[in-house]
Scaffold this motif. Structure first.
Motif, PDB file in Angstrom:
ATOM      1  N   VAL A   1     -26.574 -92.461  81.560  1.00 11.42           N
ATOM      2  CA  VAL A   1     -25.322 -91.710  81.596  1.00 11.42           C
ATOM      3  C   VAL A   1     -25.528 -90.450  80.782  1.00 11.42           C
ATOM      4  N   SER A   2     -25.242 -89.312  81.372  1.00 13.19           N
ATOM      5  CA  SER A   2     -25.440 -88.055  80.666  1.00 13.19           C
ATOM      6  C   SER A   2     -24.285 -87.106  80.943  1.00 13.19           C
ATOM      7  N   SER A   3     -24.098 -86.157  80.048  1.00  9.78           N
ATOM      8  CA  SER A   3     -23.030 -85.172  80.182  1.00  9.78           C
ATOM      9  C   SER A   3     -23.590 -83.784  79.934  1.00  9.78           C
ATOM     10  N   MET A   4     -22.839 -82.771  80.361  1.00 10.59           N
ATOM     11  CA  MET A   4     -23.301 -81.405  80.202  1.00 10.59           C
ATOM     12  C   MET A   4     -22.102 -80.470  80.095  1.00 10.59           C
ATOM     13  N   TYR A   5     -22.184 -79.524  79.186  1.00 13.08           N
ATOM     14  CA  TYR A   5     -21.172 -78.483  79.054  1.00 13.08           C
ATOM     15  C   TYR A   5     -21.842 -77.120  79.169  1.00 13.08           C
ATOM     16  N   LEU A   6     -21.203 -76.219  79.872  1.00 10.79           N
ATOM     17  CA  LEU A   6     -21.613 -74.824  79.866  1.00 10.79           C
ATOM     18  C   LEU A   6     -20.357 -73.979  79.683  1.00 10.79           C
ATOM     19  N   THR A   7     -20.231 -73.373  78.514  1.00 14.91           N
ATOM     20  CA  THR A   7     -19.088 -72.509  78.209  1.00 14.91           C
ATOM     21  C   THR A   7     -19.592 -71.330  77.385  1.00 14.91           C
ATOM     22  N   LYS A   8     -18.678 -70.493  76.944  1.00 16.55           N
ATOM     23  CA  LYS A   8     -19.048 -69.369  76.088  1.00 16.55           C
ATOM     24  C   LYS A   8     -19.622 -69.857  74.760  1.00 16.55           C
ATOM     25  N   ASP A   9     -19.364 -71.115  74.408  1.00 13.89           N
ATOM     26  CA  ASP A   9     -19.892 -71.677  73.159  1.00 13.89           C
ATOM     27  C   ASP A   9     -21.343 -72.125  73.294  1.00 13.89           C
ATOM     28  N   GLY A  10     -21.864 -72.185  74.535  1.00 11.42           N
ATOM     29  CA  GLY A  10     -23.253 -72.559  74.722  1.00 11.42           C
ATOM     30  C   GLY A  10     -23.443 -73.561  75.833  1.00 11.42           C
ATOM     31  N   TYR A  11     -24.718 -73.894  76.045  1.00  7.00           N
ATOM     32  CA  TYR A  11     -25.126 -74.851  77.078  1.00  7.00           C
ATOM     33  C   TYR A  11     -25.604 -76.104  76.360  1.00  7.00           C
ATOM     34  N   PHE A  12     -24.803 -77.179  76.444  1.00  2.95           N
ATOM     35  CA  PHE A  12     -25.080 -78.431  75.737  1.00  2.95           C
ATOM     36  C   PHE A  12     -25.370 -79.521  76.759  1.00  2.95           C
ATOM     37  N   GLN A  13     -26.433 -80.290  76.481  1.00  7.09           N
ATOM     38  CA  GLN A  13     -26.833 -81.350  77.404  1.00  7.09           C
ATOM     39  C   GLN A  13     -27.109 -82.634  76.636  1.00  7.09           C
ATOM     40  N   GLN A  14     -26.551 -83.712  77.155  1.00  7.01           N
ATOM     41  CA  GLN A  14     -26.782 -85.029  76.555  1.00  7.01           C
ATOM     42  C   GLN A  14     -28.037 -85.633  77.167  1.00  7.01           C
ATOM     43  N   ILE A  15     -29.013 -85.948  76.307  1.00  9.24           N
ATOM     44  CA  ILE A  15     -30.259 -86.563  76.757  1.00  9.24           C
ATOM     45  C   ILE A  15     -30.376 -87.905  76.036  1.00  9.24           C
ATOM     46  N   GLY A  16     -30.094 -88.978  76.754  1.00  5.38           N
ATOM     47  CA  GLY A  16     -30.029 -90.281  76.084  1.00  5.38           C
ATOM     48  C   GLY A  16     -28.858 -90.287  75.118  1.00  5.38           C
ATOM     49  N   ASP A  17     -29.139 -90.537  73.853  1.00  8.04           N
ATOM     50  CA  ASP A  17     -28.107 -90.539  72.820  1.00  8.04           C
ATOM     51  C   ASP A  17     -28.067 -89.220  72.052  1.00  8.04           C
ATOM     52  N   VAL A  18     -28.864 -88.273  72.474  1.00  9.22           N
ATOM     53  CA  VAL A  18     -28.995 -87.020  71.735  1.00  9.22           C
ATOM     54  C   VAL A  18     -28.323 -85.880  72.491  1.00  9.22           C
ATOM     55  N   TRP A  19     -27.593 -85.032  71.750  1.00  9.76           N
ATOM     56  CA  TRP A  19     -27.044 -83.806  72.311  1.00  9.76           C
ATOM     57  C   TRP A  19     -27.963 -82.651  71.948  1.00  9.76           C
ATOM     58  N   VAL A  20     -28.349 -81.882  72.987  1.00  6.30           N
ATOM     59  CA  VAL A  20     -29.256 -80.754  72.795  1.00  6.30           C
ATOM     60  C   VAL A  20     -28.537 -79.470  73.187  1.00  6.30           C
ATOM     61  N   LYS A  21     -28.658 -78.462  72.328  1.00  7.31           N
ATOM     62  CA  LYS A  21     -28.124 -77.152  72.663  1.00  7.31           C
ATOM     63  C   LYS A  21     -29.275 -76.282  73.153  1.00  7.31           C
ATOM     64  N   HIS A  22     -29.151 -75.782  74.378  1.00  7.78           N
ATOM     65  CA  HIS A  22     -30.214 -74.978  74.955  1.00  7.78           C
ATOM     66  C   HIS A  22     -30.219 -73.563  74.367  1.00  7.78           C
ATOM     67  N   ASP A  23     -31.326 -72.907  74.598  1.00  7.90           N
ATOM     68  CA  ASP A  23     -31.528 -71.557  74.086  1.00  7.90           C
ATOM     69  C   ASP A  23     -30.423 -70.616  74.564  1.00  7.90           C
ATOM     70  N   ASP A  24     -29.974 -69.723  73.681  1.00  2.00           N
ATOM     71  CA  ASP A  24     -28.903 -68.793  74.020  1.00  2.00           C
ATOM     72  C   ASP A  24     -29.271 -67.894  75.197  1.00  2.00           C
ATOM     73  N   GLU A  25     -30.561 -67.579  75.341  1.00  4.11           N
ATOM     74  CA  GLU A  25     -31.008 -66.739  76.448  1.00  4.11           C
ATOM     75  C   GLU A  25     -30.782 -67.431  77.780  1.00  4.11           C
ATOM     76  N   LEU A  26     -31.063 -68.736  77.826  1.00  3.63           N
ATOM     77  CA  LEU A  26     -30.823 -69.507  79.043  1.00  3.63           C
ATOM     78  C   LEU A  26     -29.331 -69.568  79.338  1.00  3.63           C
ATOM     79  N   THR A  27     -28.529 -69.820  78.315  1.00  3.85           N
ATOM     80  CA  THR A  27     -27.076 -69.881  78.478  1.00  3.85           C
ATOM     81  C   THR A  27     -26.538 -68.581  79.048  1.00  3.85           C
ATOM     82  N   LYS A  28     -26.972 -67.480  78.488  1.00  3.85           N
ATOM     83  CA  LYS A  28     -26.516 -66.173  78.957  1.00  3.85           C
ATOM     84  C   LYS A  28     -26.922 -65.947  80.410  1.00  3.85           C
ATOM     85  N   GLY A  29     -28.137 -66.350  80.769  1.00  9.40           N
ATOM     86  CA  GLY A  29     -28.606 -66.183  82.139  1.00  9.40           C
ATOM     87  C   GLY A  29     -27.753 -66.954  83.122  1.00  9.40           C
ATOM     88  N   LEU A  30     -27.377 -68.180  82.766  1.00  6.92           N
ATOM     89  CA  LEU A  30     -26.548 -68.994  83.648  1.00  6.92           C
ATOM     90  C   LEU A  30     -25.146 -68.419  83.774  1.00  6.92           C
TER      91      LEU A  30
END
Length: 455
Positions: free
Chosen positions: A218-247
Motif C-alpha cells: 500500500v503506497s501513497s503519493m502527494y504532488l503539491t506546491k509543498d513538494g513531491y512526497f512518496q510513500q515507499i513501504g513505511d518510509v515517506w520520501v520527498k523527491h528532489d525539488d527539480e523533479l517536483t518543479k518539472g512535474l
C-alpha cells in the motif's frame, strides 16, 4: 433417354432438400447494405423475404462500430456497453440487454450466415432502417457522431478543473523463456486531482504474484506546491525539488499540450461515438498498423520534448554505490514500485546531453502484436466529462527471442467534477519525510548488514 431424364429429376428433387428452407425460399436477389453512408461489401448481403429485409448480423454490427464476438456454439454477442444484443441460433432467441425479445432468431440461414430483420433492428435504440423503392439497397443509419475529430476537440476543451477517480487494473504477463516466471498484478488506485495549479493525491493497493511469491503493498503519493512526497513501504520520501518543479510545469507547457492534442486528432480511426439521451458512449479498437503508427508519433514527440530525460538529483548522482549494492537496491525498489532505479542512471549515461534515441528509451527492436484492444467510456452529455471507462487488451511483444504476452483489464469511475477541495500534504508527512539521498543510503546500509550476516 427416358432413364436419363428420370435420374435428372431425382437429382433435382434430392438437391431441393439440401437447400435452405423457410423464409429463404421466397428471397429475391441480394441487395446493397449501406451503414452510415458506407457500403458494406462482403460475402453476406441483405435480401428481401416475404416483404421483409433480412440483414447479416455480424457485418452490420461490425460496420456500426460495435464489438462483435462469436463463440463455438455460434452465439453472437454485439455490444457498445450501453446496448448489448445476444443472438442465439441454438435457442432460437434474441436478448436485448439481458431481456428476451419477442423475435424468433434466426429467421433464416443463408450462406451459413445469421440474418436479422430490418423490422427488429429498427426497434433497437440508435438504429433506423430504410429500403429503397427498387428494393436494391437497404440503408441503416445509427446514432453515431459523424465528426469524431470535432467531438474530441470539444471534449478536450471542456472546463474540467478537478476530479476524483477510482481505477482497478488486473494484469497478467508471461514470457516464452523458461527462466522467466509469470507475473500477475492487481491494483486499486484512488486519486484526487486539481488541474490549476496542478496537484494530486493517490493511494494505491497492489497485490503482486511473481514466481509464486505474493507481495502486498500500500503506497501513497502527494504532488503539491509543498513538494513531491512518496510513500515507499513505511518510509515517506520527498523527491528532489527539480523533479517536483518539472512535474508541476507540465500542466503549463502549452506547446506540449498542443502537440498532444494534435496527436489525438491523428488517431481517430477505430473511434466510434454513440449519442444517447443523457450520455455519449465512446469506443475504440486499435489494429497493429494503427498502434505502430501511434508509437512512432509518440516516440517522435517524446524525443523532441526532452520529457524522456531522467531527472536524477545531484546528491544521488554523487553518492558512490557499488555494483553489488546497485543490484540489491534495484530489487528492493522494484518491489515497492519506486521510480528512482539504477535504470535511470544508465539511461542518463547512455544519452548524450540534449539527445535521446529510441535505443536509449527501449523501443528499438520491439515488435508488437495486438490480438485484442478495446476501450469504452461513458461521457456525460451536458458537461462532456467522463463518467466511467473500461479497457481490455491482449498484446504480445517480441524482443530478440523472447515473446511476452500481456493481458490487461481496466475498470474506472470518475466523480466530484470541479468539486475537489484543496489538496494538502499532511503536516506529519512533511515532518518525517526523508530525502531520496537518505533513503538510498538506508538501502545501502541494509544491504551491507545483510552481507555481513552472511559472512
Amino acid at each position: 433417354m427416358k432413364k436419363i431424364i428420370t435420374w435428372a429429376l431425382a437429382f433435382v428433387f434430392a438437391l431441393s432438400f439440401a437447400l435452405p428452407h423457410g423464409s429463404a425460399a421466397a428471397q429475391s436477389s441480394a441487395m446493397k447494405l449501406v451503414v452510415d453512408g458506407v457500403e458494406v461489401t462482403s460475402y453476406e448481403q441483405p435480401f428481401m423475404s416475404h416483404d421483409q429485409v433480412l440483414i447479416p448480423v455480424e457485418d452490420l454490427f461490425k460496420e456500426a462500430g460495435y464489438k462483435v464476438a462469436k463463440d463455438k456454439s455460434g452465439k453472437v454477442n454485439v455490444t457498445n456497453t450501453y446496448l448489448t444484443v445476444d443472438f442465439n441460433a441454438a435457442a432460437s432467441s434474441i436478448e436485448v440487454d439481458g431481456k428476451k425479445a419477442d423475435t424468433e432468431f434466426p429467421l433464416t440461414l443463408q450462406n451459413a450466415g445469421n440474418y436479422v430483420s430490418g423490422e427488429f433492428l429498427a426497434t433497437l435504440e440508435g438504429f433506423e432502417v430504410e429500403v429503397s423503392e427498387d428494393q436494391k439497397t437497404v440503408t441503416v443509419t445509427t446514432n453515431r457522431v459523424q465528426d469524431v475529430a470535432a467531438f474530441l476537440a470539444k471534449s478536450a476543451a471542456a472546463d474540467l478543473k478537478s476530479v476524483s477517480s477510482a481505477l482497478t487494473m488486473d494484469m497478467k504477463m508471461e514470457s516464452s523463456l523458461e527462466e522467466n516466471e509469470a507475473i500477475s498484478m492487481l491494483m486499486d488506485i484512488k486519486m484526487e486531482q486539481i488541474n490549476e495549479p496542478l496537484s494530486f493525491y493517490t493511494i494505491t493497493k497492489a497485490s503482486t504474484d511473481f514466481a509464486g511469491e505474493a507481495i502486498e503493498d500500500v503506497s501513497s503519493m502527494y504532488l503539491t506546491k509543498d513538494g513531491y512526497f512518496q510513500q515507499i513501504g513505511d518510509v515517506w520520501v520527498k523527491h528532489d525539488d527539480e523533479l517536483t518543479k518539472g512535474l508541476l510545469d507540465l500542466s503549463t507547457q502549452t506547446d506540449l499540450l498542443a502537440q498532444l492534442e494534435e496527436l489525438q486528432k491523428k488517431f481517430t480511426k477505430g473511434v466510434n461515438i454513440f449519442e444517447y439521451d443523457d450520455v455519449y458512449v465512446m469506443t475504440q479498437t486499435i489494429s497493429n498498423e494503427e498502434f505502430a503508427s501511434m508509437m512512432e508519433e509518440v516516440t517522435s514527440l517524446l524525443l523532441g520534448s526532452g520529457l524522456t530525460e531522467p531527472v536524477v538529483s545531484e546528491d544521488v548522482k554523487a553518492t558512490p554505490v557499488t555494483e553489488e549494492a546497485k543490484t540489491e537496491e534495484t530489487k528492493v525498489i522494484e518491489e515497492v514500485a519506486v521510480e528512482a532505479t539504477d535504470e535511470a542512471v544508465v539511461v542518463e549515461e547512455e544519452a548524450t546531453e540534449g539527445e535521446i534515441t529510441e535505443e536509449v528509451i527501449g523501443l528499438e527492436g520491439l515488435d508488437f502484436n495486438i490480438e485484442e484492444f478495446y476501450v469504452v467510456s461513458t461521457i456525460d452529455k451536458k458537461t462532456l466529462f467522463p463518467l466511467d471507462t473500461s479497457a481490455v487488451a491482449n498484446i504480445t511483444m517480441t524482443v530478440d527471442e523472447d515473446t511476452i504476452s500481456i493481458k490487461l483489464l481496466l475498470e474506472g469511475t470518475f466523480s466530484n467534477f470541479n468539486a475537489v477541495k484543496e489538496i494538502k500534504v499532511p503536516a506529519d508527512v512533511i515532518k518525517k519525510a526523508i530525502s531520496m539521498e537518505e533513503y538510498m543510503k538506508q538501502l545501502e546500509l541494509e544491504f551491507e548488514k545483510a552481507e555481513a550476516l552472511k559472512k
